[in-house]
Design a protein around this motif. Structure first.
Motif, PDB file in Angstrom:
ATOM      1  N   LEU A  99      37.082   0.240  24.255  1.00  0.00           N
ATOM      2  CA  LEU A  99      38.305  -0.015  25.025  1.00  0.00           C
ATOM      3  C   LEU A  99      38.188  -1.304  25.829  1.00  0.00           C
ATOM      4  CD1 LEU A  99      39.191   3.565  26.303  1.00  0.00           C
ATOM      5  CD2 LEU A  99      40.488   2.197  24.668  1.00  0.00           C
ATOM      6  N   VAL A 100      36.998  -1.581  26.360  1.00  0.00           N
ATOM      7  CA  VAL A 100      36.800  -2.837  27.067  1.00  0.00           C
ATOM      8  C   VAL A 100      36.990  -4.005  26.106  1.00  0.00           C
ATOM      9  CG1 VAL A 100      35.122  -4.285  28.273  1.00  0.00           C
ATOM     10  CG2 VAL A 100      35.302  -1.863  28.826  1.00  0.00           C
ATOM     11  N   GLY A 101      36.452  -3.877  24.907  1.00  0.00           N
ATOM     12  CA  GLY A 101      36.616  -4.927  23.903  1.00  0.00           C
ATOM     13  C   GLY A 101      38.070  -5.157  23.551  1.00  0.00           C
ATOM     14  N   LEU A 102      38.817  -4.078  23.346  1.00  0.00           N
ATOM     15  CA  LEU A 102      40.241  -4.204  23.063  1.00  0.00           C
ATOM     16  C   LEU A 102      40.964  -4.805  24.253  1.00  0.00           C
ATOM     17  CD1 LEU A 102      40.894  -0.767  21.298  1.00  0.00           C
ATOM     18  CD2 LEU A 102      40.505  -2.979  20.222  1.00  0.00           C
ATOM     19  N   GLY A 103      40.503  -4.470  25.456  1.00  0.00           N
ATOM     20  CA  GLY A 103      41.155  -4.962  26.664  1.00  0.00           C
ATOM     21  C   GLY A 103      41.026  -6.460  26.852  1.00  0.00           C
ATOM     22  N   VAL A 104      39.968  -7.078  26.324  1.00  0.00           N
ATOM     23  CA  VAL A 104      39.808  -8.531  26.472  1.00  0.00           C
ATOM     24  C   VAL A 104      40.366  -9.292  25.279  1.00  0.00           C
ATOM     25  CG1 VAL A 104      37.805  -8.304  27.982  1.00  0.00           C
ATOM     26  CG2 VAL A 104      37.458  -8.527  25.508  1.00  0.00           C
ATOM     27  N   GLY A 105      40.981  -8.574  24.330  1.00  0.00           N
ATOM     28  CA  GLY A 105      41.684  -9.266  23.262  1.00  0.00           C
ATOM     29  C   GLY A 105      41.190  -9.048  21.852  1.00  0.00           C
ATOM     30  N   ALA A 106      40.175  -8.182  21.657  1.00  0.00           N
ATOM     31  CA  ALA A 106      39.721  -7.906  20.296  1.00  0.00           C
ATOM     32  C   ALA A 106      40.783  -7.112  19.539  1.00  0.00           C
ATOM     33  CB  ALA A 106      38.402  -7.132  20.319  1.00  0.00           C
ATOM     34  N   ASP A 107      40.863  -7.351  18.247  1.00  0.00           N
ATOM     35  CA  ASP A 107      41.828  -6.642  17.410  1.00  0.00           C
ATOM     36  C   ASP A 107      41.210  -5.443  16.708  1.00  0.00           C
ATOM     37  OD1 ASP A 107      44.464  -8.439  17.124  1.00  0.00           O
ATOM     38  OD2 ASP A 107      42.730  -9.751  17.273  1.00  0.00           O
ATOM     39  N   ASP A 108      39.911  -5.478  16.499  1.00  0.00           N
ATOM     40  CA  ASP A 108      39.252  -4.417  15.752  1.00  0.00           C
ATOM     41  C   ASP A 108      37.779  -4.423  16.125  1.00  0.00           C
ATOM     42  OD1 ASP A 108      38.894  -2.339  13.999  1.00  0.00           O
ATOM     43  OD2 ASP A 108      39.497  -3.441  12.204  1.00  0.00           O
ATOM     44  N   TYR A 109      37.067  -3.388  15.720  1.00  0.00           N
ATOM     45  CA  TYR A 109      35.641  -3.319  16.015  1.00  0.00           C
ATOM     46  C   TYR A 109      34.923  -2.521  14.951  1.00  0.00           C
ATOM     47  CZ  TYR A 109      37.174   1.174  17.850  1.00  0.00           C
ATOM     48  OH  TYR A 109      37.753   2.407  17.971  1.00  0.00           O
ATOM     49  N   LEU A 110      33.647  -2.811  14.788  1.00  0.00           N
ATOM     50  CA  LEU A 110      32.756  -2.051  13.917  1.00  0.00           C
ATOM     51  C   LEU A 110      31.470  -1.792  14.684  1.00  0.00           C
ATOM     52  CD1 LEU A 110      32.976  -3.757  10.387  1.00  0.00           C
ATOM     53  CD2 LEU A 110      33.594  -1.404  10.940  1.00  0.00           C
ATOM     54  N   THR A 111      30.887  -0.628  14.489  1.00  0.00           N
ATOM     55  CA  THR A 111      29.611  -0.329  15.126  1.00  0.00           C
ATOM     56  C   THR A 111      28.472  -0.600  14.147  1.00  0.00           C
ATOM     57  OG1 THR A 111      29.814   2.005  14.478  1.00  0.00           O
ATOM     58  CG2 THR A 111      30.581   1.400  16.672  1.00  0.00           C
ATOM     59  N   LYS A 112      27.373  -1.131  14.687  1.00  0.00           N
ATOM     60  CA  LYS A 112      26.170  -1.367  13.886  1.00  0.00           C
ATOM     61  C   LYS A 112      25.382  -0.070  13.737  1.00  0.00           C
ATOM     62  CE  LYS A 112      25.392  -6.213  15.205  1.00  0.00           C
ATOM     63  NZ  LYS A 112      24.445  -7.152  15.820  1.00  0.00           N
ATOM     64  N   PRO A 113      24.745   0.144  12.613  1.00  0.00           N
ATOM     65  CA  PRO A 113      24.795  -0.688  11.405  1.00  0.00           C
ATOM     66  C   PRO A 113      26.116  -0.477  10.659  1.00  0.00           C
ATOM     67  CG  PRO A 113      23.454   1.249  10.990  1.00  0.00           C
ATOM     68  CD  PRO A 113      23.843   1.305  12.451  1.00  0.00           C
ATOM     69  N   PHE A 114      26.644  -1.521  10.071  1.00  0.00           N
ATOM     70  CA  PHE A 114      27.911  -1.449   9.347  1.00  0.00           C
ATOM     71  C   PHE A 114      27.682  -1.849   7.892  1.00  0.00           C
ATOM     72  CE2 PHE A 114      27.439  -5.614  11.277  1.00  0.00           C
ATOM     73  CZ  PHE A 114      27.649  -6.477  10.210  1.00  0.00           C
ATOM     74  N   SER A 115      28.563  -1.408   7.037  1.00  0.00           N
ATOM     75  CA  SER A 115      28.467  -1.820   5.639  1.00  0.00           C
ATOM     76  C   SER A 115      29.203  -3.142   5.474  1.00  0.00           C
ATOM     77  CB  SER A 115      29.074  -0.762   4.705  1.00  0.00           C
ATOM     78  OG  SER A 115      30.483  -0.819   4.733  1.00  0.00           O
TER      79      SER A 115
END
Length: 241
Positions: A99-115
């Motif tokens: 939510l913090v990431g979205l709050g500063v302007g991110a559009d999407d996110y992935l958690t590591k490890p990711f494919s």
């Protein structure tokens, strides 16, 4: 979109990969290039901001944990100067961090490890959404502004205000709000919202919808979007609208 031009004169998406682990950065950039896109790499936060504002990429793939400036501050500084779509990479599967990431302007996110396949799919989807948003903005320039009580949604300018105060929304948040607001009181499933807003057909991403709705509520207030447990969400016009 800030495309580069290939040898055949075709527009090629430009992706900035911001990652301080060389092996990961190289692998991501290599995969992006294999998709036919152009990829640049930045290994720290300060370089990331400078590079992003210089080359204006179509998408930034941004790790949260960086030397110099962390990814959240990088995203904040980039968005303050020039809105650019951002996919954040985080090592923590924590909704508060998301939510913090979205709050500063991110559009999407992935958690590591990711494919790598999922990262490519998210990047491709975000590129399509940006292009589609530009097309929609052109078509919506003659459509009336949506007014719901003290909430004003200007479709032509892609701006939102409440009680006279402008609310900064990311492109994804605006598209989500528009999708809900154009069908007031209609319950839209998470799967339908994923298809309409994110251009996904994979239901495994429904948590993304939930996180973006929470981000919208934090910015606009909790009363505009109603949760229908086990189903989805509905836009509720405010009294008097």
């Amino acid at each position: 979109m800030a495309n580069t031009i290939d040898g055949a004169g075709r527009a090629t998406p430009l992706v900035l990969v911001v990652e301080d682990e060389p092996a990961i950065a190289t692998a991501v950039a290599h995969r992006m290039r294999a998709e036919g896109w152009t990829a640049e790499i930045a290994a720290d936060g300060i370089t990331a901001v400078e590079t992003a504002l210089r080359i204006l990429p179509d998408v930034v793939v941004l790790d949260v944990m960086l030397p110099g400036l962390d990814g959240l501050e990088v995203c904040r500084r980039i968005q303050a100067e020039h809105p650019i779509p951002v996919i954040m990479l985080t090592a923590r599967d924590d909704e508060t961090d998301m939510l913090v990431g979205l709050g500063v302007g991110a559009d999407d996110y992935l958690t590591k490890p990711f494919s790598m396949r999922e990262l490519v799919a998210r990047t491709r989807s975000l590129l399509r959404r940006v292009e589609r948003s530009a097309q929609l903005a052109a078509r919506q320039s003659t459509l009336p502004t949506i007014v719901s009580g003290d909430v004003v949604i200007d479709r032509a300018q892609r701006r939102v205000s409440r009680a006279g105060a402008e609310i900064h929304l990311t492109p994804t948040e605006f598209d989500l709000l528009m999708t809900l607001a154009t069908s007031p009181r209609t319950v839209l499933t998470r799967e339908k919202l994923l298809a309409e807003v994110w251009d996904w057909i994979d239901a495994s991403g429904t948590r993304t919808v939930d996180s973006h709705v929470k981000a919208l509520r934090r910015k606009l207030g909790p009363d505009l979007i109603r949760t229908v447990h086990g189903v989805g969400y509905a836009f509720e016009p405010t009294p008097g609208s």
